[in-house]
Design an enzyme around this catalytic site. Structure first.
Site, PDB file in Angstrom:
ATOM      1  N   THR A 385       0.832  -1.216   0.000  1.00  0.00           N
ATOM      2  CA  THR A 385       0.000   0.000   0.000  1.00  0.00           C
ATOM      3  C   THR A 385       0.864   1.264   0.000  1.00  0.00           C
ATOM      4  O   THR A 385       1.949   1.268   0.523  1.00  0.00           O
ATOM      5  CB  THR A 385      -0.913   0.012   1.238  1.00  0.00           C
ATOM      6  OG1 THR A 385      -1.639  -1.203   1.250  1.00  0.00           O
ATOM      7  CG2 THR A 385      -1.859   1.180   1.233  1.00  0.00           C
ATOM      8  N   GLU A 405      -1.886  -4.745  -1.933  1.00  0.00           N
ATOM      9  CA  GLU A 405      -2.025  -5.512  -0.709  1.00  0.00           C
ATOM     10  C   GLU A 405      -0.684  -5.991  -0.189  1.00  0.00           C
ATOM     11  O   GLU A 405       0.047  -5.196   0.369  1.00  0.00           O
ATOM     12  CB  GLU A 405      -3.017  -6.667  -0.862  1.00  0.00           C
ATOM     13  CG  GLU A 405      -3.738  -7.013   0.429  1.00  0.00           C
ATOM     14  CD  GLU A 405      -3.090  -8.162   1.176  1.00  0.00           C
ATOM     15  OE1 GLU A 405      -3.418  -8.333   2.356  1.00  0.00           O
ATOM     16  OE2 GLU A 405      -2.262  -8.854   0.598  1.00  0.00           O
ATOM     17  N   ASP A 425      -7.831 -10.161   1.898  1.00  0.00           N
ATOM     18  CA  ASP A 425      -8.403  -9.275   2.917  1.00  0.00           C
ATOM     19  C   ASP A 425      -9.763  -9.762   3.403  1.00  0.00           C
ATOM     20  O   ASP A 425     -10.284  -9.262   4.401  1.00  0.00           O
ATOM     21  CB  ASP A 425      -8.532  -7.853   2.381  1.00  0.00           C
ATOM     22  CG  ASP A 425      -7.271  -7.041   2.598  1.00  0.00           C
ATOM     23  OD1 ASP A 425      -6.320  -7.577   3.185  1.00  0.00           O
ATOM     24  OD2 ASP A 425      -7.226  -5.872   2.174  1.00  0.00           O
ATOM     25  N   SER A 451      -8.677  -1.079   5.168  1.00  0.00           N
ATOM     26  CA  SER A 451      -8.332  -0.144   6.245  1.00  0.00           C
ATOM     27  C   SER A 451      -7.897   1.214   5.715  1.00  0.00           C
ATOM     28  O   SER A 451      -7.463   2.072   6.492  1.00  0.00           O
ATOM     29  CB  SER A 451      -7.203  -0.731   7.106  1.00  0.00           C
ATOM     30  OG  SER A 451      -7.612  -1.920   7.722  1.00  0.00           O
ATOM     31  N   GLY A 472      -0.115   0.549   5.179  1.00  0.00           N
ATOM     32  CA  GLY A 472       0.203  -0.247   6.359  1.00  0.00           C
ATOM     33  C   GLY A 472      -0.831  -1.256   6.773  1.00  0.00           C
ATOM     34  O   GLY A 472      -0.842  -1.703   7.914  1.00  0.00           O
TER      35      GLY A 472
END
Length: 573
Positions: A385, A405, A425, A451, A472
């Site tokens: 990311t 990812e 994910d 996220s 992250g």
């Protein structure tokens, strides 16, 4: 005040996992220490790579706006930081239009192919695949969304021709660029973690005939990627409907552990346009991306709990300031894991999670002298990311978090770029212990929970204050919230807030970056916290803040290779 509404799904109803400790402490980052706060004129770019920052600046110099710069940055990151993001992945973009005063979220999150079902990640014995097995499998690849999302945003707001935004990355791919220590370190680590011969395109790109990763400084050329960009520049649909679509499908469906993606899955992908999720915080309003991104909900939940305390009086050099931050993070992460998923498939109690009543009740749990013994989700009424940011001469703003990812995505390539492994994910077990489908269970056409937390903050008059975000994985939320607390409560500059030690509190273990003050860590342990210290928290926060006199000051995360670039007003150049 909470504002949350899906306004369009663009004709179809439709972060990233955290990198492990990859042992790069011994690799010198050539730009560490050079990513310092800079005051500027009215335009600024902050990104994770100097080539990408220059691509964005070049777009702005040549008549482009923040959207045009974002396209140039993303296509360049795909080449020079492929371990983290690329056109084979997805993104969330928060865009503020200065003329209208409106903020829009462009959702380019990947989607699961139509063949996906709830047992997607189970083996023949009904057990979840190990992550390192799933990582490079064809099952891991979601339908990439970032190109379609950028095309939609450009149609809405772009200032110069779509094709002009690809010239920087195309030329760099043809001419080549020097492999940086950070990129080379990840190349070496991939070779240590897995047999790269199972992904021959990657092996040929990054390794010599003896199987050694190319050294730092090696000029890496990618004419195949340059050719791909030329076709996409001519017509973005080439990615989803042209020969490239067939190449993507072939790469996904190849052994070992092939996926089951079709060209129809690519042709049917549509990005979503959503309203930002905004909530008041003291004298500010914090806006971010709504579900399936969890950042907008959870960052605002963390900040909402902290609003109950005088954070300004407990700065980064006090145990109480960090204790409150840790507990708010633990409580909010528990809610994230329980409730957040794709809103097209799951009812998400956003209004409850961000209501004053709910947040005040969660904050009351923090008002104690020792660590909360155990955290769980509240009762809400239902069961690689990268980040960059741009402020252009007109005051338009892009805050965009983009991802493939894990490390180099799935390690599978098509058209000279890496394909994501974003479907990891999803929850590997679709059902909970009660046999109920979880909010983040795999399903056909579903976007996995993210996220990503691209954020823009406004003052009480609706004026732009700052923009921030981070890569992250699940830790993105903590990285972003830390930076917001640092700037809004502790009075730090963007660079100072970014350089605060990262603290990630999820569940009953608190992860501390190795730079965290030892004396405060000792006090936290005495309060009952379980600490996992001396970790390399791989954030990549990039922020821009507007000062009272209208000038801009930026910050780039020294944990990566990013830089801040500025432009003076066109009339002064």
């Amino acid at each position: 005040m909470i504002r949350y509404l899906v306004i369009s799904l663009f004709a179809f109803t439709t972060a990233c996992s955290s990198l492990p400790d990859v042992g790069l402490a011994d690799f010198h980052l050539p730009f560490r220490g050079e990513a310092v706060a800079q005051e500027s004129g009215p335009a600024m770019v902050a990104s994770a790579n100097p080539h990408a920052t220059e691509a964005g600046l070049e777009a702005l110099r040549n008549g482009g706006n923040a959207i045009d710069a974002a396209i140039a940055i993303q296509t360049t990151l795909s080449l020079v930081e492929p371990q983290s993001s690329g056109i084979g992945g997805g993104a969330f973009m928060l865009y503020y239009d200065a003329a209208s005063g409106e903020t829009t979220v462009y959702d380019g999150r990947e989607m699961a192919p139509a063949s996906t079902h709830e047992d997607h990640w189970l083996d023949e014995n009904g057990e979840p695949l190990p992550f390192l097995t799933a990582w490079t499998s064809g099952r891991a690849v979601g339908v990439p969304g970032v190109i379609a999302m950028l095309a939609l945003a450009h149609d809405d707001h772009g200032a110069r021709a779509w094709s002009d935004n690809f010239t920087f990355a195309e030329a760099l791919a043809e001419d080549g660029f020097a492999i940086s220590p950070r990129m080379q370190g990840f190349m070496v680590r991939v070779g240590q973690m897995r047999d790269v011969s199972t992904t021959p395109d990657m092996q040929a790109y990054f390794f010599d005939e003896e199987g050694n990763a190319w050294p730092v400084g090696h000029i890496l050329r990618n004419p195949e990627y340059a050719n791909t960009l030329r076709h996409i520049a001519a017509d973005w649909r080439y990615f989803y409907e042209g020969p490239l679509a067939f190449d993507i499908v072939d790469a996904v469906n190849a052994s070992p552990i092939p996926g089951n993606m079709s060209v129809e899955d690519l042709a049917n992908y549509r990005p979503a346009i959503r309203q930002p999720l905004c909530r008041d915080y003291r004298d500010y309003e914090i806006c971010s991306a709504p579900p399936p991104a969890s950042g907008g909900v959870i960052v605002n939940e963390i900040m909402g709990m902290l609003e109950n305390f005088d954070m300004a009086s407990t700065g980064p050099d006090t145990v109480e300031g960090w204790r409150r931050f840790i507990e708010a993070s633990r409580l909010a992460y528990a809610d994230r894991d329980e409730y957040i998923g794709d809103p097209a498939f799951t009812d998400i109690p956003v209004e409850t999670l961000l209501s004053d009543e709910y947040i005040d009740a969660r904050a009351a749990l923090i008002d104690r002298d020792t660590a909360i013994p155990d955290v769980s989700a509240g009762e809400a009424g239902m069961p690689g990311t990268s980040h960059f940011t741009v402020v252009d001469h007109q005051g338009n703003i892009v805050s965009m978090t983009t991802t493939v990812e894990f490390l180099f995505g799935s390690n599978r390539m098509a058209g000279g770029f890496f394909l994501n492994n974003q479907l990891t994910d999803f929850n590997f077990r679709a059902r909970n212990e009660n046999g109920e489908l979880t909010a983040n269970a795999p399903a056909a056409g579903k976007r996995p929970r993210s996220s990503l937390s691209p954020s823009i903050v406004f003052d009480e008059n609706g004026e732009f204050v700052l923009t921030t975000g981070s890569p992250g994985g699940a830790s993105i939320i903590a990285y972003t919230a830390k930076t917001l607390v640092g700037m809004l409560d502790w009075g730090l500059t963007p660079q100072e807030a970014i350089e605060l030690p990262n603290v990630v509190a999820r569940g009953n273990v608190v992860r501390l970056e190795e730079t965290f003050p030892a004396e405060i860590a000792t006090q936290l342990e005495a309060l009952g916290f379980t600490l996992d210290a001396n970790r390399s928290e791989n954030s990549g926060i990039h922020s821009i803040r507007r000062l009272e006199d209208g000038t801009l000051i930026g910050g780039a995360d020294p944990r990566r290779e990013g830089v801040v670039g500025e432009l003076t007003p066109p009339s002064a150049e």
